[in-house]
Scaffold this motif. Structure first.
Motif, PDB file in Angstrom:
ATOM      1  N   VAL A 270       0.851  -1.126  -0.018  1.00 52.93           N
ATOM      2  CA  VAL A 270       0.009  -0.096   0.026  1.00 52.93           C
ATOM      3  C   VAL A 270       0.919   1.028  -0.121  1.00 52.93           C
ATOM      4  CG1 VAL A 270      -1.685   1.229   1.385  1.00 52.93           C
ATOM      5  CG2 VAL A 270      -1.754  -1.242   1.240  1.00 52.93           C
ATOM      6  N   GLY A 271       0.655   2.179  -0.625  1.00 52.06           N
ATOM      7  CA  GLY A 271       1.353   3.518  -0.871  1.00 52.06           C
ATOM      8  C   GLY A 271       0.587   4.445  -1.764  1.00 52.06           C
ATOM      9  N   ALA A 272       1.064   5.571  -1.516  1.00 52.10           N
ATOM     10  CA  ALA A 272       0.337   6.854  -2.321  1.00 52.10           C
ATOM     11  C   ALA A 272       0.790   7.204  -3.670  1.00 52.10           C
ATOM     12  CB  ALA A 272       0.441   8.161  -1.382  1.00 52.10           C
ATOM     13  N   MET A 273       2.169   6.499  -3.934  1.00 52.20           N
ATOM     14  CA  MET A 273       2.666   6.779  -5.083  1.00 52.20           C
ATOM     15  C   MET A 273       2.554   5.508  -5.971  1.00 52.20           C
ATOM     16  SD  MET A 273       3.569   9.902  -4.275  1.00 52.20           S
ATOM     17  CE  MET A 273       4.783  10.260  -5.744  1.00 52.20           C
ATOM     18  N   ILE A 274       2.321   5.888  -7.276  1.00 49.97           N
ATOM     19  CA  ILE A 274       2.590   4.576  -8.363  1.00 49.97           C
ATOM     20  C   ILE A 274       3.691   4.886  -9.366  1.00 49.97           C
ATOM     21  CG2 ILE A 274       0.050   3.843  -7.907  1.00 49.97           C
ATOM     22  CD1 ILE A 274      -0.660   5.265 -10.633  1.00 49.97           C
ATOM     23  N   LYS A 275       4.213   3.850  -9.909  1.00 51.05           N
ATOM     24  CA  LYS A 275       5.015   3.980 -10.920  1.00 51.05           C
ATOM     25  C   LYS A 275       4.403   4.813 -12.339  1.00 51.05           C
ATOM     26  CE  LYS A 275       9.330   2.390 -12.155  1.00 51.05           C
ATOM     27  NZ  LYS A 275      10.267   1.859 -11.182  1.00 51.05           N
ATOM     28  N   ALA A 276       5.186   5.699 -12.587  1.00 55.08           N
ATOM     29  CA  ALA A 276       4.651   6.093 -13.582  1.00 55.08           C
ATOM     30  C   ALA A 276       4.520   5.462 -15.021  1.00 55.08           C
ATOM     31  CB  ALA A 276       5.508   7.592 -14.044  1.00 55.08           C
TER      32      ALA A 276
ATOM     33  N   PRO B  38       0.975  15.088 -11.502  1.00 55.03           N
ATOM     34  CA  PRO B  38       1.854  15.433 -10.218  1.00 55.03           C
ATOM     35  C   PRO B  38       2.715  14.101  -9.916  1.00 55.03           C
ATOM     36  CG  PRO B  38      -0.614  15.227  -9.417  1.00 55.03           C
ATOM     37  CD  PRO B  38      -0.668  15.010 -10.871  1.00 55.03           C
ATOM     38  N   CYS B  39       3.903  14.455  -9.898  1.00 54.03           N
ATOM     39  CA  CYS B  39       4.846  13.259  -9.558  1.00 54.03           C
ATOM     40  C   CYS B  39       5.891  13.932  -8.468  1.00 54.03           C
ATOM     41  CB  CYS B  39       5.575  12.645 -10.608  1.00 54.03           C
ATOM     42  SG  CYS B  39       6.821  14.066 -11.321  1.00 54.03           S
ATOM     43  N   ILE B  40       6.469  12.875  -7.750  1.00 58.95           N
ATOM     44  CA  ILE B  40       7.544  13.330  -7.002  1.00 58.95           C
ATOM     45  C   ILE B  40       9.061  13.317  -7.691  1.00 58.95           C
ATOM     46  CG2 ILE B  40       7.973  11.312  -5.458  1.00 58.95           C
ATOM     47  CD1 ILE B  40       7.186  14.632  -4.067  1.00 58.95           C
TER      48      ILE B  40
ATOM     49  N   PRO C 298      12.913  15.889  -2.332  1.00 59.32           N
ATOM     50  CA  PRO C 298      11.756  15.530  -3.116  1.00 59.32           C
ATOM     51  C   PRO C 298      10.804  16.848  -3.423  1.00 59.32           C
ATOM     52  CG  PRO C 298      11.542  14.576  -0.862  1.00 59.32           C
ATOM     53  CD  PRO C 298      12.987  15.235  -1.017  1.00 59.32           C
ATOM     54  N   VAL C 299      10.551  16.967  -4.468  1.00 55.14           N
ATOM     55  CA  VAL C 299       9.604  17.977  -5.009  1.00 55.14           C
ATOM     56  C   VAL C 299       8.571  17.584  -5.757  1.00 55.14           C
ATOM     57  CG1 VAL C 299      11.362  20.001  -4.701  1.00 55.14           C
ATOM     58  CG2 VAL C 299      11.280  18.832  -6.798  1.00 55.14           C
ATOM     59  N   VAL C 300       7.467  18.235  -5.963  1.00 56.07           N
ATOM     60  CA  VAL C 300       6.415  17.940  -6.826  1.00 56.07           C
ATOM     61  C   VAL C 300       6.223  18.691  -7.880  1.00 56.07           C
ATOM     62  CG1 VAL C 300       4.671  19.407  -5.815  1.00 56.07           C
ATOM     63  CG2 VAL C 300       3.842  17.492  -6.852  1.00 56.07           C
ATOM     64  N   ALA C 301       6.456  18.016  -8.883  1.00 52.06           N
ATOM     65  CA  ALA C 301       6.303  18.416 -10.330  1.00 52.06           C
ATOM     66  C   ALA C 301       5.391  17.692 -11.319  1.00 52.06           C
ATOM     67  CB  ALA C 301       7.811  18.765 -10.981  1.00 52.06           C
ATOM     68  N   ALA C 302       5.240  18.387 -12.590  1.00 57.06           N
ATOM     69  CA  ALA C 302       4.382  17.896 -13.532  1.00 57.06           C
ATOM     70  C   ALA C 302       5.210  16.527 -14.222  1.00 57.06           C
ATOM     71  CB  ALA C 302       3.697  18.721 -14.647  1.00 57.06           C
ATOM     72  N   CYS C 303       4.551  15.480 -14.323  1.00 58.52           N
ATOM     73  CA  CYS C 303       5.435  14.500 -14.897  1.00 58.52           C
ATOM     74  C   CYS C 303       5.673  14.628 -16.356  1.00 58.52           C
ATOM     75  CB  CYS C 303       4.577  13.043 -14.897  1.00 58.52           C
ATOM     76  SG  CYS C 303       5.381  11.566 -15.377  1.00 58.52           S
ATOM     77  N   GLN C 304       6.989  14.423 -16.677  1.00 59.35           N
ATOM     78  CA  GLN C 304       7.213  14.682 -18.325  1.00 59.35           C
ATOM     79  C   GLN C 304       7.815  13.117 -18.773  1.00 59.35           C
ATOM     80  OE1 GLN C 304       9.517  18.170 -18.821  1.00 59.35           O
ATOM     81  NE2 GLN C 304       8.977  18.653 -16.702  1.00 59.35           N
ATOM     82  N   PRO C 305       7.802  13.056 -20.033  1.00 63.97           N
ATOM     83  CA  PRO C 305       8.470  11.736 -20.590  1.00 63.97           C
ATOM     84  C   PRO C 305       9.710  11.153 -20.121  1.00 63.97           C
ATOM     85  CG  PRO C 305       7.496  13.200 -22.351  1.00 63.97           C
ATOM     86  CD  PRO C 305       7.542  13.892 -21.188  1.00 63.97           C
ATOM     87  N   TRP C 306      10.816  12.111 -20.102  1.00 60.58           N
ATOM     88  CA  TRP C 306      11.946  11.575 -19.604  1.00 60.58           C
ATOM     89  C   TRP C 306      11.954  11.206 -18.125  1.00 60.58           C
ATOM     90  CZ3 TRP C 306      14.071  13.902 -15.483  1.00 60.58           C
ATOM     91  CH2 TRP C 306      13.565  15.383 -15.028  1.00 60.58           C
ATOM     92  N   MET C 307      11.004  11.815 -17.461  1.00 62.75           N
ATOM     93  CA  MET C 307      10.730  11.245 -16.105  1.00 62.75           C
ATOM     94  C   MET C 307      10.078   9.865 -15.724  1.00 62.75           C
ATOM     95  SD  MET C 307       8.964  14.672 -13.920  1.00 62.75           S
ATOM     96  CE  MET C 307      10.133  16.028 -14.113  1.00 62.75           C
TER      97      MET C 307
ATOM     98  N   VAL D 132      12.941   7.243 -16.452  1.00 65.37           N
ATOM     99  CA  VAL D 132      13.696   6.810 -15.471  1.00 65.37           C
ATOM    100  C   VAL D 132      13.094   6.286 -14.237  1.00 65.37           C
ATOM    101  CG1 VAL D 132      15.632   8.502 -16.132  1.00 65.37           C
ATOM    102  CG2 VAL D 132      14.004   9.366 -14.577  1.00 65.37           C
ATOM    103  N   GLY D 133      11.693   6.110 -14.481  1.00 70.64           N
ATOM    104  CA  GLY D 133      11.050   5.592 -13.331  1.00 70.64           C
ATOM    105  C   GLY D 133      10.377   6.232 -12.234  1.00 70.64           C
ATOM    106  N   ILE D 134      10.269   7.495 -12.506  1.00 70.12           N
ATOM    107  CA  ILE D 134       9.551   8.349 -11.661  1.00 70.12           C
ATOM    108  C   ILE D 134       8.513   7.619 -10.906  1.00 70.12           C
ATOM    109  CG2 ILE D 134       8.729  10.546 -11.175  1.00 70.12           C
ATOM    110  CD1 ILE D 134      11.812  10.506 -10.787  1.00 70.12           C
ATOM    111  N   TYR D 135       7.977   8.191  -9.794  1.00 67.31           N
ATOM    112  CA  TYR D 135       6.627   7.977  -9.222  1.00 67.31           C
ATOM    113  C   TYR D 135       5.497   8.974  -9.202  1.00 67.31           C
ATOM    114  CZ  TYR D 135       8.199   3.241  -7.669  1.00 67.31           C
ATOM    115  OH  TYR D 135       8.715   1.884  -7.696  1.00 67.31           O
ATOM    116  N   VAL D 136       4.467   8.571  -9.569  1.00 66.22           N
ATOM    117  CA  VAL D 136       3.371   9.550  -9.642  1.00 66.22           C
ATOM    118  C   VAL D 136       2.519   9.409  -8.546  1.00 66.22           C
ATOM    119  CG1 VAL D 136       3.455  10.227 -12.276  1.00 66.22           C
ATOM    120  CG2 VAL D 136       1.944   8.339 -11.239  1.00 66.22           C
ATOM    121  N   TYR D 137       1.562  10.734  -8.266  1.00 67.20           N
ATOM    122  CA  TYR D 137       0.770  10.421  -7.158  1.00 67.20           C
ATOM    123  C   TYR D 137      -0.373   9.651  -7.758  1.00 67.20           C
ATOM    124  CZ  TYR D 137       2.974  14.174  -4.351  1.00 67.20           C
ATOM    125  OH  TYR D 137       4.007  14.739  -3.726  1.00 67.20           O
TER     126      TYR D 137
END
Lengths: 139, 865
Positions: B797-803, B811-813, B838-847, B850-855
């Motif tokens: 269980v968690g608040a973030m999912i793989k983008a 929004p992603c971290i 960690p900062v919140v930003a809009a998810c972009q393709p290059w993110m 590299v496996g960034i997690y989105v809310y």
């Protein structure tokens, strides 16, 4: 959020996104603005509006160049593909479409950000305008 | 009952004076008096002073409980003022106390008493009264999970008292003094003073018990959890006043707060309530105490305590089902069968991002909804048909068609298919992708040496010895032959070796200058290098030599299996119709394997992609975009379909043949419409607010982890400053040290339960440490209970999912300072270690790349309005 002191106020900048009523031909795009975001800066989008004013080729069933982007669209891009917008407003018919004003879209990674409006039909000309604001904050 | 109720009417003083109190022995025993010894007034004086000290302990206990009540319920309970530091724990010696009757009386000395009677009787009654007071408070504190004070009634002899005896208590400043006459009052007056102090403490404790018995009557804040059915994590409900509103039509009985206090309407349609307005009656407190939770929807998200009927009623964010008012208690039935509402008598904890996810889900905004359906996270697999499967992903190198078999079901409606792409002038072909079917370890092509049988279509070289007999003839050393399926056997003569001579790859590339590079290794035996020749063979012209074998490809590595890399050799692709890249192992010992061939062009910076997508073969969607070399981006396709099961997603690239493109991941989402929460127009920014709060919790977790690790904080990025998916996972795991419910991960396997993380059962029951959990139930991993479980599927269980590709713009971290560098064409990080905040930003393709997690989707809002 901290109080808006003169020091903080001096480190924020509002960039207008403004395209006056323009005839945008079929399949074409217009770059409205571009901003180089440096390390330590934050770009924030809260307002972006696409005003589809008129279809200049009435009675034509649209043939889409980019079907997922609607008839016309305006977006904030960090890359070159029209379908890769970090923030997107789609217009499906004459009228105003706006970016959800209750949400904030933040861009924090250094790079070049472009606001681009495009006519996504290959057989329809449009008259449109774009308004909005990007705010830049510097640490 | 039996909580000193009659003491409620006593007038309390603010301060419990010290009055010469002396600390009691650690055993709780008062100063010993020997009745046969010479009379010593000092000993009696000391006993009284010790009894006075026990009153101070009671006062400290009341203060401690008062602080706890204030912390838990935000209610400022009464609290006596102490004149000095006193511990709150009462040490009780059973043989020092006497109880009589049911009202805690005191048997004072009279004119016929001897001094020892004061010690033998009066002091023991006074000692017992202190015990009764302390025990009453301790019993009331039992509602706390960790009570501030605990019971002293080890023998079970301390009685519970309702009618409290005043015991002739009077506040007199009297003390046993050697200089005073030895008479009754020498002992009785100080004892009456002690009785008065007891009365004060009884009054304080009685009031405190009232609060603890019914906290809803006094609380400014309650902490409520919904359990069992449709569970909700504990959250705060705050006491809210019903302020008078001039636009509201009030009726008789309505109660409002205006300016200075509460008022009750005596007529219908009254004007503004004031003390002088006869239409209103001034009241001390409202009949209905309302506790409001977030979001404070109109008349919803609240718990109402009816002080008259002594009932609690819960109003959720939707009122489709009504909660029947329940008799007040800390745990009451909820709306659904089996559901309970538990008011937790504890201080609210700091909330993590998963909690804010649950809160975000309570308000559903109006507008377009994207629902994740099907995903293909890795395309370099059997799921892709057509095109060229490169090492990192399936791809099209020239305009052509490729298809992807997706797994899952779609209902009829509108769907968005998003594809993470990487336009790349680097084409990496695994050795095993050859046309002969030559395979080998780790995806390479291993040139066979002395195979058991020859394979059809493969060319072999005879090395040394007397030759090889094959297919009715003898092939001399240094000559080659091609195997046929009708003749799989051969015979080596005089020590001849038979080696695979060639291997070929079929490929198409855009016209222009390219380079080729071979990654190779030796798998067996010793060698100093391999003679390798390679040719570029287009269909429209004769083959051109790319690699000459004049100088062997060296292999001077320390051990077999390590990868060596050739130089890049240039050649020109003359048409995009496809070519054969043929390689020949001409000489050299050992066992040659080609692991990978890399084709690269530095002349291509951009490419035009006019593509047509199909879903299930009969729906079309176009894209026409320009891509940049090595710059990850997103293609999106829109379809309207009927119900589909395991659909095939097809891509046809029509024009232009400029820049190969990799398809790294695919996601299908259904485009729906939210069913908004009724009457929530003022809360459309709610999910954005919850995103901000979740971000703060994540940032707090990172800060705490960085402080804990100090100089041992990992750098996260690579030494060369680049950032990839493994760095992202390491960074997220670092934050999870103090935010264990950060990532939502599906299909956790046994052996991977981690201490502190929360898990939810998906489907059938699972058994963890002997306890069975069913579908939807959650539990926490505990280090003492091991890492294994048995049963069906389990999710973390968690608040973030793989983008995934469809999460573009969500929004992603992201670590502060990570960015895509167009100069080096790779993702890099400006900072390392604890600076990767960690900062919140809009998810972009290059993110996404590299496996960034989105809310998670509970945080999402419609993009347009």
């Amino acid at each position: 959020m901290p109080l808006v002191t003169p020091a903080i106020f001096s480190r924020s900048l509002a960039l207008p996104i403004a395209l006056a009523q323009t005839e945008l031909r079929r399949g074409k795009q217009i770059q409205i603005m571009q901003f180089d975001l440096k390390a330590g800066q934050l770009l924030e989008l809260r307002a972006l509006n696409l005003h589809l004013l008129k279809v200049l080729t009435p009675g034509v069933v649209p043939v889409y160049v980019n079907r997922s982007l609607g008839l016309a669209s305006v977006g904030v891009y960090e890359g070159t593909m029209l379908t890769g917008a970090g923030a997107l407003v789609k217009g499906l018919q004459v009228g105003v479409s706006q970016f959800n004003p209750w949400q904030v879209r933040r861009f924090i990674s250094p790079g070049t950000y472009t606001v681009l409006v495009s006519n996504n039909a290959q057989n329809i000309d449009l008259s449109l305008a774009v308004t909005g604001t990007l705010k830049v904050y510097t640490a | 009952m039996n909580q000193l109720e009659s003491a409620l009417i006593l007038t309390l003083r603010e301060t419990i004076p010290w009055e010469s109190a002396l600390e009691v022995h650690s055993s709780g025993t008062l100063e010993f008096i020997d009745p046969v010894a010479k009379f010593d007034a000092g000993k009696y004086q000391k006993r009284d002073r010790q009894l006075a000290f026990r009153d101070l302990i009671n006062a400290a206990a009341v203060a401690e409980v008062s602080i706890r009540v204030s912390d838990v319920w935000n209610y400022r309970a009464i609290q006596p003022t102490l004149q000095g530091p006193v511990r709150k724990d009462l040490i009780n010696a059973g043989n020092q106390q006497i109880f009589s009757g049911t009202n805690a009386p005191v048997q004072h000395v009279d004119y016929t008493s001897v001094p020892y009677d004061a010690a033998q009787f009066t002091d023991r009654y006074l000692y017992g009264r202190d015990s009764i007071i302390y025990e009453a408070l301790a019993q009331a504190c039992a509602i706390f999970a960790d009570p501030p004070i605990t019971s002293v009634d080890t023998a079970g002899t301390i009685p519970a008292v309702s009618a409290w005896s005043l015991a002739e208590g009077v506040a007199v400043r009297a003390d046993i003094n050697r200089a005073l006459a030895l008479n009754r009052d020498l002992f009785k007056q100080p004892d009456r003073n002690l009785a008065d102090r007891d009365n004060q403490m009884a009054g304080y404790v009685a009031k405190m018990c009232q609060v603890l018995k019914d906290p809803f009557q006094f609380a400014e804040r309650i902490y409520v959890e919904v359990a069992v059915v449709d569970p909700r994590e504990p959250e705060i409900y705050t006491f809210a006043r019903e302020y008078w509103d001039s636009t509201t039509d009030y009726v008789t009985g309505n109660e409002v707060f205006n300016q200075i206090g509460w008022f009750r309407a005596l007529v219908d349609g009254p004007t503004e309530p004031t003390p002088a307005n006869p239409q209103w009656l001034a009241i001390d407190s409202p009949t209905l105490r309302q506790f409001v939770g977030e979001p404070a929807l109109n008349r919803r998200n609240r718990i109402v305590y009816d002080t008259s009927a002594k009932t609690l009623q819960w109003f959720r964010e939707t009122t489709s089902l009504v909660h029947v008012p329940q008799i007040v208690a800390l745990s009451i039935p909820g709306i659904a069968v089996g559901q309970t509402l538990d008011t937790l008598p504890r201080i609210p904890e700091a909330k993590d991002s998963q909690f804010w996810r649950g809160k975000a889900a309570q308000i559903v905004p109006p507008g377009e909804q994207l629902i994740d359906q099907i995903a293909l996270d890795f395309t370099a697999s059997d799921a892709a048909t057509g095109g060229f499967t490169q090492v990192p992903a399936a791809s099209l190198t020239v305009p052509d068609t490729i298809q992807f078999q997706l797994t899952g079901a779609l209902q009829n409606g509108n769907h968005l298919v998003s594809v993470l792409v990487n336009p790349s002038p680097m084409v990496e072909i695994a050795g095993a992708q050859n046309i002969q079917g030559t395979s080998g370890t780790l995806g390479g092509a291993t040139f066979a040496v002395n195979p058991a049988t020859v394979m059809d279509g493969i060319q072999y070289l005879v090395v040394g010895g007397s030759g090889v007999v094959y297919n009715g003839g003898t092939v001399a050393p240094g000559f080659t032959f091609t195997g046929t399926s009708s003749q799989p056997n051969y015979l080596a003569l005089g020590g001849s070796d038979l080696r695979q001579f060639s291997c070929a790859w079929r490929l198409a590339l855009p016209v222009g200058p390219w380079t080729a590079r071979i990654d190779y290794t030796n798998l067996e035996g010793n060698t100093t290098g391999f003679g390798v020749k390679a040719t570029y063979g287009p269909a429209s012209a004769d083959p051109v030599v790319v690699f000459e074998d004049t100088v062997p490809l060296p292999f001077d590595a320390e051990f077999n299996g390590s990868i060596a890399r050739s130089q890049k050799v240039g050649f020109d692709v003359i048409d995009d119709g496809g070519f054969l890249f043929q390689t020949y192992w001409t000489y050299g010992n050992g066992n040659f394997q080609i692991r990978q061939i890399t084709f690269e062009s530095t002349a291509i910076e951009q490419g035009h992609y006019a593509m047509q997508g199909t879903l299930a073969g009969n729906q079309l969607s176009n894209v026409d975009v320009v891509g940049e070399s090595y710059h990850p981006d997103i293609l999106s396709f829109y379809f309207s379909t009927g119900s589909l099961f395991n659909p095939v997603f097809g891509l046809t690239w029509g024009a232009d043949s400029e820049l190969p493109i990799q398809f790294k991941a695919i996601q299908v989402q259904t485009i729906g419409t939210y069913t908004p929460t009724p009457s929530s127009q003022l809360f459309q920014g709610w999910r954005q607010e919850m995103t901000e709060r979740a971000t703060e919790a994540i940032q707090d977790g990172f800060r705490r982890a960085a402080i804990a690790f100090g100089t041992n904080t990992p750098l996260f990025r690579h030494d060369d400053g680049t950032w990839d998916g493994t760095d992202t996972e390491q960074w997220m795991a670092f934050i999870e040290m103090y935010q264990p419910r950060l990532r939502e991960i599906e299909d956790i396997t046994t052996g991977n339960i981690t201490d502190g993380r929360q898990y939810q059962v998906d489907g059938g029951p699972i058994v963890y440490n002997g306890t069975e959990y069913h579908d939807g139930q959650k539990f926490y991993g505990l280090i003492s209970e091991g890492r294994d479980f048995s049963g069906s599927s389990l999710n973390q269980v968690g608040a973030m999912i793989k983008a995934r590709p469809g999460h573009l713009g969500k929004p992603c971290i992201v670590p502060f300072g990570v960015y895509y560098d167009p100069e080096t064409q790779e993702t890099r990080s400006l900072y390392a270690g604890s600076n990767c905040y960690p900062v919140v930003a809009a998810c972009q393709p290059w993110m996404i790349d590299v496996g960034i997690y989105v809310y998670a989707a509970d945080f999402w809002m419609p993009e347009n309005t």
